[in-house]
Design a protein around this motif. Structure first.
Motif, PDB file in Angstrom:
ATOM      1  N   ARG A  91      66.504 115.461  33.624  1.00  0.00           N
ATOM      2  CA  ARG A  91      65.908 115.301  32.302  1.00  0.00           C
ATOM      3  C   ARG A  91      66.925 114.768  31.308  1.00  0.00           C
ATOM      4  N   THR A  92      66.492 113.829  30.567  1.00  0.00           N
ATOM      5  CA  THR A  92      67.363 113.223  29.576  1.00  0.00           C
ATOM      6  C   THR A  92      66.599 113.111  28.266  1.00  0.00           C
ATOM      7  N   VAL A  93      67.259 113.487  27.205  1.00  0.00           N
ATOM      8  CA  VAL A  93      66.650 113.384  25.880  1.00  0.00           C
ATOM      9  C   VAL A  93      67.350 112.261  25.129  1.00  0.00           C
ATOM     10  N   GLU A 142      63.136 112.015  34.060  1.00  0.00           N
ATOM     11  CA  GLU A 142      62.184 112.364  33.014  1.00  0.00           C
ATOM     12  C   GLU A 142      62.884 112.174  31.681  1.00  0.00           C
ATOM     13  N   ILE A 143      62.221 111.475  30.810  1.00  0.00           N
ATOM     14  CA  ILE A 143      62.858 111.078  29.566  1.00  0.00           C
ATOM     15  C   ILE A 143      62.001 111.556  28.402  1.00  0.00           C
ATOM     16  N   MET A 144      62.703 112.088  27.412  1.00  0.00           N
ATOM     17  CA  MET A 144      62.034 112.487  26.183  1.00  0.00           C
ATOM     18  C   MET A 144      62.672 111.666  25.056  1.00  0.00           C
ATOM     19  N   PHE A 158      58.721 114.886  27.551  1.00  0.00           N
ATOM     20  CA  PHE A 158      59.294 114.442  28.818  1.00  0.00           C
ATOM     21  C   PHE A 158      58.253 113.695  29.635  1.00  0.00           C
ATOM     22  N   THR A 159      58.619 112.501  30.030  1.00  0.00           N
ATOM     23  CA  THR A 159      57.699 111.679  30.816  1.00  0.00           C
ATOM     24  C   THR A 159      58.484 110.969  31.893  1.00  0.00           C
ATOM     25  N   ASP A 160      57.842 110.769  33.024  1.00  0.00           N
ATOM     26  CA  ASP A 160      58.479 109.968  34.061  1.00  0.00           C
ATOM     27  C   ASP A 160      57.932 108.546  34.046  1.00  0.00           C
ATOM     28  N   ALA A 188      64.226 119.224  21.401  1.00  0.00           N
ATOM     29  CA  ALA A 188      64.615 118.963  22.784  1.00  0.00           C
ATOM     30  C   ALA A 188      64.779 120.267  23.542  1.00  0.00           C
ATOM     31  N   LEU A 192      62.905 121.809  26.799  1.00  0.00           N
ATOM     32  CA  LEU A 192      63.698 122.041  27.997  1.00  0.00           C
ATOM     33  C   LEU A 192      63.597 123.476  28.476  1.00  0.00           C
ATOM     34  N   ALA A 208      70.211 119.779  30.127  1.00  0.00           N
ATOM     35  CA  ALA A 208      69.691 118.435  29.884  1.00  0.00           C
ATOM     36  C   ALA A 208      70.812 117.551  29.386  1.00  0.00           C
TER      37      ALA A 208
END
Lengths: 667, 319
Positions: A91-93, A142-144, A158-160, A188, A192, A208
């Protein structure tokens, strides 16, 4: 380098190479020719085919070229790209700053791209790098996406989905707001936090990776702490060389002895290390009224012990000018610098009028004397019974300002109040605990109009009411035991509350008290409506009172567009929050009148952090110092590599055709 | 320029009458020619050739002392009178020339433009005619042809023709040969060698494309009294197929045994083919030289008149 669709290319490669080899294994479809004897041909020909369906594969340059061609095409289909970072699962914000300083046009070297546009481009590339997969890819990060200015906004949870993340970034609009990253971090972390209902353990925050695109000029960095497991990459956007000066504050007042005149005060700040000199231009209702006769010198910033780098500041007063009617005052710093939005500030000056003031339970001789000394239209002294009666009958509407002198009132109908001592019965200000004693001032908002020329350094308070403040309440003066002076602006109710009785302090003996009371009364009353509107900063809502019968309410934005304002209660109208600086013109119609009435609000960006626009090399959280690296986009953006591969494949195809022609056509 | 032949020549183009094999004009020009043998051979009847065998001819050759058993008719009594010793007169005996022309009638010859077999028949006719008009004993043989039922006919022969009047018979025999069989060169040569009658000149007309080799066949007939001429007949399309449009992805089918070879004909392949052809012809020539066989490569595009009247005279077969 990353591959956008590696699986697809592999499938294509696996699908086309075996048939090609089979074509070379299998016999060609050939023209039948009868000859006297195959004796010599069999001895001389290289690619004789046996009667078996397959032949031994003979290495030929054509086969080699064709295999190479297919490999290149497959590689091109895998969409190789060079990027600036490695792919990362998990996961990355992405935190993207869209505050005012991100509008500076130094995103790229040409100066045509704003920092925000550059940051968005860089973030999109990062998304593609992080995602690292197309429609045929397996796992993906997964990115937010969170955009933050005065408030943080989740652009996408969060979306892929790569497309969703890119669309979220592309949809980030510029604002003229300030920069607060705390909200973004909270959001965030909230997303998370993993709560597993099957386990009885508490919520667990998954580690994250945070990636921040900003110029590093973030107001609340010092309040933030990175939690365990959190990492943050700071993608620095903008030049570290860009300089800027800007208007730090603007105010106007009608001189006490000449209400038909207006005097404008402005403060210019210079956060750079060099002395600057500028011309200032004053406009009234759009017409230039005056330009400074000689340049205003602004000292450079200085390092001050305990305070760090403090911007150089210069206050300037324009000469009073006649202006009986209301007016839109605009001050412009002439000359170009990095950030134009803080080179202009506007405020609305209401028409000259004299105030009607009521003092409830006036115990303080000093307070009454100060009020009597003001050039008021009327000053009525009310006891508690009178107040309650008028509050019940609506008679308090006759007063512009009501001063509560430690009065134990039970109701506060809509109006403007200056309150001392007892905590008023209003939501947002709640008294707690015992009285605090021996209190001194720790901080005061000197820029606020009511604190102009108010020096509280020598103030000593023997006892004060400890209060907590809620939303919509601003603490103007603060002590170690809590707020001393708070401002509440809730549309129909506007109040300045001092949490102690002046008689319980040495304030009546100080000059600051004599300045404070008129400032507060004028702010709330006669000048209150105008000054209140000048206080709007980007990110805040426009709150005002319109007549109950107001309809067809519309607001014209600084860019000229107009929006309809829907409200069920015009007397308590709120619109916003405003995003851009400039003049907002609210207009409405009233029954029986064909004319549209107007009210103008000025929104200024006067924030010191936003004024400093040279990109910060590192960002200093309260514990961690994160060094930044220049964000990659534009000139250094990672490139699609597949078009080059296709070009090479095309050249190979031509070469293969040429060799084939030479071998077969000749002779 | 003719294109590369798709297959055997059509029946309509084949010679059907003797004039198609040899016309009057050529006959007239051939009347002055004779077959030359590098040796003088015995014949059945006294012909026009001098034989190395000394005997009853009128042409004196030498004397030798009489030994017991010699024919007293050849004693030179004049010398006996002068020298009182018996000497025998030795005469060169004049013999007829035995000439055999062997024509390859296998399928591989039935190809080309002009067709190799037709060219060979015309050449055999011309050579035979020269032999007939010079009172030589002419025999013709063909191998690899088919009989009336279309079956392999083996070795076909017509023997001991002499005199111009046998020309029609010889021509008719040549016209009746049906080409189309496979190989049989070695067997034919062996049978000819076994049934040899006297000595003579043998002219073999073939392309010598024998998958089982030409060496053993030639070995049967060489060194057995024959003055052998191997005339290798090739079509121009065989010599330079590239010039006649042979290119592309081809499946080559052997006329004789239907063997197939799949070839992508390009410049390199053509170059390789030509090298192989030259090497093959060179090997045949070397083999012939080692066995005193005269090898002559004949391109069917060569004019027959020029071949007979010029080239073969220079090669010493005709005079």
């Amino acid at each position: 380098m990353t591959w956008l669709t590696p699986l697809f290319g592999g499938i294509v490669l696996a699908a086309v190479v075996p048939p090609l080899l089979a074509l070379y294994f299998l016999r060609l479809r050939r023209t039948r020719r009868v000859i006297p004897s195959t004796l010599l041909w069999k001895r001389s020909v290289e690619d004789l085919r046996a009667n078996a369906p397959f032949q031994r594969l003979r290495p030929t340059i054509l086969l080699l070229l064709q295999l190479l061609l297919l490999a290149l095409l497959a590689i091109a289909l895998m969409q190789p790209r060079f990027d600036g970072g490695e792919r990362r699962d998990g996961r990355t914000v992405l935190l993207i700053d869209n505050s005012a300083s991100m509008n500076v046009l130094d995103g790229d070297e040409t100066g045509n791209q704003s920092r925000l546009e550059f940051a968005k481009a860089s973030a999109i590339e990062r998304i593609e790098a992080l995602h690292g997969g197309g429609i045929f890819s397996g796992s993906a990060a997964e990115i937010m996406v969170v955009a933050f200015n005065d408030v943080a906004e989740i652009r996408t949870p969060f979306t892929d989905s790569r497309q969703a993340a890119i669309a979220a970034v592309e949809g980030i609009e510029p604002t003229d707001g300030r920069s607060f990253v705390g909200g973004g971090l909270q959001l965030a972390r909230a997303f998370l936090t993993v709560i597993d209902p099957d386990r009885q353990t508490g919520p667990v925050a998954a580690p994250a990776a945070l990636e921040l695109w900003s110029d590093g000029r973030i107001t609340d960095l010092g309040d933030q702490v990175l939690r365990a497991g959190e990492t943050i990459d700071y993608h620095r956007v903008g030049s570290m060389e860009t300089e800027n000066i800007g208007i730090a504050s603007i105010a106007a007042q009608r001189p006490y002895d000449a209400l038909g005149q207006v005097q404008v005060f402005v403060a210019i700040e210079n956060p750079t290390a060099a002395r600057r000199s500028v011309d200032l231009q004053l406009s009234v209702n759009g017409a230039v009224r005056s330009i400074t006769s000689r340049k205003v010198e602004i000292p450079p910033s200085q390092e001050k012990p305990g305070l760090g780098q403090v911007a150089g500041r210069k206050q300037f007063s324009f000469a009073p000018f006649d202006q009986e009617r209301d007016a839109i005052i605009e001050v412009l710093v002439l000359g170009e610098d990095g950030q134009p939005i803080d080179d202009v500030a506007a405020l609305i000056v209401p028409p000259a009028k004299r105030l009607r003031v009521a003092v409830v339970d006036a115990e303080s001789f000093v307070l009454r004397s100060i009020l009597e000394g003001m050039n008021l239209k009327s000053l009525d002294l009310l006891d508690l019974a009178d107040y309650e009666q008028l509050a019940e009958s609506g008679g308090l509407d006759a007063y512009d300002v009501i001063v509560l002198d430690d009065a134990a009132v039970t109701t506060m109908p809509p109006g403007r109040y200056l309150s001392f001592g007892r905590t008023p019965p209003i939501e947002g200000v709640t008294e707690f605990g015992n009285l605090a004693t021996g209190v001194i001032v720790r901080r005061s908002s000197e820029d606020h109009p009511i604190l102009r020329y108010v020096n509280l350094d020598e103030l000593y308070i023997s006892s004060m009411h400890k209060v907590t403040t809620g939303p919509g309440v601003t603490t103007l003066v603060e002590s170690g035991d809590g707020a001393l002076v708070v401002a509440l602006d809730r549309g129909p109710v506007q109040m300045i509350h001092v949490t102690f009785d002046p008689l319980d302090s040495n304030w009546p003996y100080l000059r600051s008290f004599v300045n404070f009371v008129p400032n507060a009364v004028e702010y709330l009353g006669g000048l209150g409506e105008a000054l209140a509107t000048t206080g709007i900063a980007p990110g805040e809502p426009i709150v005002t009172r319109l007549p109950d019968q107001a309809k067809e309410i519309r607001i014209r934005l600084p860019d000229g567009s107009e929006e309809s304002v829907e409200t069920g209660d015009p007397s308590n109208l709120a619109w916003g929050p405003v995003r851009r600086t400039g003049l907002y013109e609210l207009s409405w119609e009233e029954p029986g009148s064909s004319d549209r009435r107007q009210r103008v609000f000025a929104v200024n960006q006067l924030d010191a952090t936003e004024r400093r626009i040279d990109a910060a090399e590192s960002i200093d959280f309260s514990v961690d110092v994160i060094s930044g690296s220049a964000a990659k986009a534009g000139g250094t953006r990672w490139q699609d590599f597949w078009p080059w591969i296709l070009g090479v494949a095309l050249a190979l195809m031509i070469l293969e055709w040429w060799i084939w022609q030479r071998q077969s056509a000749a002779g | 320029m003719t294109r590369f032949p798709e297959g055997p020549p059509p029946a309509a183009s084949r010679p059907t009458k003797i004039d198609d094999l040899i016309d009057g004009r050529l006959m007239a020009r051939l009347d002055h020619l004779d077959v030359v043998s590098r040796k003088i051979f015995n014949g059945r009847v006294q012909g026009e050739r001098r034989s190395k065998r000394r005997g009853q001819s009128v042409e004196f050759a030498d004397f030798r002392p009489y030994v017991h058993g010699d024919d007293l008719r050849f004693v030179d009594w004049n010398i006996y009178g002068r020298l009182d010793r018996l000497f025998l007169k030795i005469f060169l005996e004049e013999e007829d020339l035995s000439m055999i022309v062997v024509v390859d009638a296998s399928s591989s010859m039935h190809w080309g433009d002009p067709a190799k077999f037709d060219y060979a028949r015309r050449l055999a006719m011309a050579l035979g005619y020269i032999g007939l008009v010079n009172q030589n004993r002419v025999s013709l043989a063909a191998f690899g042809g088919l009989d009336a039922e279309g079956e392999p006919a083996g070795l076909q022969r017509i023997s001991n023709l002499r005199g111009r009047r046998r020309t029609h018979e010889m021509g008719r025999w040549l016209l009746d040969i049906e080409p189309g069989g496979a190989g049989g060169f070695e067997d034919a040569m062996r049978r000819i060698a076994l049934t040899r009658q006297g000595r003579g000149v043998m002219i073999v007309l073939s392309d010598f494309f024998q998958k089982d080799g030409f060496e053993r066949g030639l070995r049967y007939v060489s060194g057995r009294g024959y003055d052998v001429h191997a005339m290798q007949i090739l079509a121009p399309q065989e010599i330079e197929p590239g010039r006649y449009g042979m290119s592309g992805d081809l499946r080559l089918v052997d006329l004789e045994d239907d063997d197939e070879a799949e070839v992508t004909v390009n410049a390199a392949v053509l170059r390789g083919y030509r090298e192989r052809l030259d090497a093959y012809c060179g090997a045949l020539r070397d083999h012939c030289i080692r066995r005193s066989i005269m090898h002559t490569l004949v391109d069917t595009s060569t004019d027959l008149d020029a071949l007979l009247l010029d080239y073969l005279r220079k090669r010493g077969l005709l005079r």
